[in-house]
Design a protein around this motif. Structure first.
Motif: not given
Length: 255
Positions: A88-97, A143-152
């Motif tokens: 969790q301490s790895d994956e949650t900060p990934m989304v926050w970032e 979910h993480y992939a979608i957030l990343s794609l939204l930034c492109i």
């Protein structure tokens, strides 16, 4: 990669393991190379943080570099222990970032200053609670992939509107290191069984960490350049020790 060796941390409870033999070098570190490969990310984020503070960039960039460091530390804990709590301490900060990147990318066009950061903060807090209670597994990756794609699209817009050749090269290095890192991650994940039979494991996931550390640094540096341009700070690209690019600014005296 499970091998039945007992450890200081006990049985593996993480929902995902990687293509590295567990506890090969220490009973305190489950995946040695996957753990120490986060060090470059921390050092690069520290360099970016010092530059942001020294030149008094907006606080958003201070937070961004700190979030890179937090993510790397959380990743180290996950790979060192292979425990679900540390996952969790790895994956949650990934989304926050990623939410922070979305704020930095879109904030210049946001007309209501408090609405966007408030929404992103509440979204990140809600995700942290849900992900802690119900581990999302493949849902997290989607979910993480979608957030990343939204930034492109926004990142590409910044690139095409930037005229400075040096800044464009930073953006190209960002894409190149992101691609190489993703390729290492893919090969390590898909061909683990074959790689495990090789005399030497190339440690693809560890290489992913290293490339992503540089990719994050290049992305942050490029965004700092673009934001400085928006604010009229006359940015230019300089190089630390003749190699690592960073942004120098010249603020008007009224600021």
């Amino acid at each position: 990669m499970a091998d039945g060796i007992s450890s200081f941390w006990g049985p593996v409870t993480s929902t995902i393991e990687f293509c590295e033999r567990n506890y090969a070098y220490s009973s305190y570190i489950a995946e040695f190379f996957n753990t120490i490969s986060n060090i470059p990310t921390i050092l690069l984020a520290l360099i970016g943080l010092i530059n942001a503070l020294r030149q008094r960039f907006e606080k958003r960039f201070t937070i961004l570099h700190i979030s890179n460091m937090i993510l790397a530390i959380g990743n180290m804990l996950h790979h060192a222990t292979l425990q679900s709590g540390q996952q969790q301490s790895d994956e949650t900060p990934m989304v926050w970032e990623m939410l922070l990147y979305m704020y930095i990318l879109h904030s210049p066009d946001w007309h209501y200053r408090s609405t966007m950061p408030t929404f992103l903060f509440l979204y990140g807090a809600l995700f942290a609670v849900v992900h802690a209670k119900v581990h999302l597994g493949i849902g997290f990756k989607v979910h993480y992939a979608i957030l990343s794609l939204l930034c492109i699209p926004r990142m590409y817009k910044y690139y095409i509107y930037t005229q400075d050749p040096s800044a464009k090269w930073i953006a190209k290095w960002y894409v190149a290191t992101l691609f190489l890192g993703s390729l290492c991650w893919f090969c390590d994940r898909v061909f683990c069984k074959e790689i495990s039979s090789w005399p030497v494991n190339p440690q693809g996931h560890a290489l992913w960490h290293v490339f992503m550390g540089f990719s994050s640094y290049f992305a942050n540096t490029f965004l700092m350049f673009c934001r400085a341009q928006q604010l009229g700070w006359a940015p230019k690209v300089d190089h630390f020790m003749g190699l690592l690019p960073y942004v120098k600014i010249n603020k008007p005296k009224t600021q």
